[in-house]
Design a protein around this motif. Sequence first.
Motif, short mmCIF file in Angstrom:
data_model
loop_
_atom_site.label_atom_id
_atom_site.label_comp_id
_atom_site.label_asym_id
_atom_site.label_seq_id
_atom_site.Cartn_x
_atom_site.Cartn_y
_atom_site.Cartn_z
N GLN A 35 26.43 -9.88 17.50
CA GLN A 35 26.78 -11.04 18.33
C GLN A 35 28.14 -10.75 18.97
O GLN A 35 29.12 -10.53 18.27
CB GLN A 35 26.83 -12.31 17.49
CG GLN A 35 25.47 -12.66 16.91
CD GLN A 35 25.43 -14.06 16.33
OE1 GLN A 35 25.50 -15.05 17.06
NE2 GLN A 35 25.32 -14.15 15.02
N THR A 62 23.05 -10.51 20.94
CA THR A 62 23.08 -11.86 21.50
C THR A 62 24.53 -12.27 21.69
O THR A 62 25.42 -11.76 21.00
CB THR A 62 22.40 -12.89 20.58
OG1 THR A 62 23.26 -13.17 19.46
CG2 THR A 62 21.06 -12.42 20.09
N LEU A 78 22.24 -16.69 18.31
CA LEU A 78 21.14 -15.94 17.72
C LEU A 78 19.86 -16.77 17.67
O LEU A 78 18.75 -16.23 17.75
CB LEU A 78 21.52 -15.49 16.30
CG LEU A 78 20.47 -14.67 15.56
CD1 LEU A 78 20.12 -13.40 16.33
CD2 LEU A 78 20.96 -14.32 14.15
#
Length: 207
Positions: A37, A91, A96
């Motif tokens: 992330q 992401t 997510l």
Amino acid sequence: MLVVVGGHSRNIGKTSLVVGLIRKLRDRKWTAVKITQYGHGVCSQDGESCECSGGIDADHPFALSEEYEPNATDSGRFLAAGAERSFWLRTPAGELAKAAGTVKKLLRQGENVIVESNSVVDLVRPDVFLMLLDFSCEDFKASSLRFMDRADAFVVIDRGINSPLWDGIARGMWDHKPQFLVKPPNYVTAAVSSFVRERLAPVGHSS
């Protein structure tokens, strides 16, 4: 069966822990997944922008790629250790959930899956969730704190100190669960691999 490996900060050896587990439990024929992330300083190299966001926009809120050859990348290291398939999912930070359907589909593709991520436990319930702790690393991601009580055990890096340098983290968050002391570059001892193996279904048995 699903194994998840997380940790309290970046760059403390989570990938090396995953690699070690794949190598020690190679008979499980792993599908390996790394989840990144990015954004808000979460993923960068020496202050420079990373390449995690490539191909991600409003119409495509996440990106998934498969690694096919062993190499120096994290997903390539998984293959080099013995994983049968290896994926990298990216992401934006905190998003997510937008990839939840893809994550769950991906996890169904392999009989045994190992994932490097903390936040994936918001989407699925692993059979084993290990968290890596480094007492010498003062950084403790706020997002990691809420996952500590879900961990089945902690892998603690031996830095020769008995107490963590973290501020405001109650010892009871981690001290009442199994702990395994490891010394890099060996992140997976016999005790760690045995702990994981005992919680997985017998080879050839689908959960």
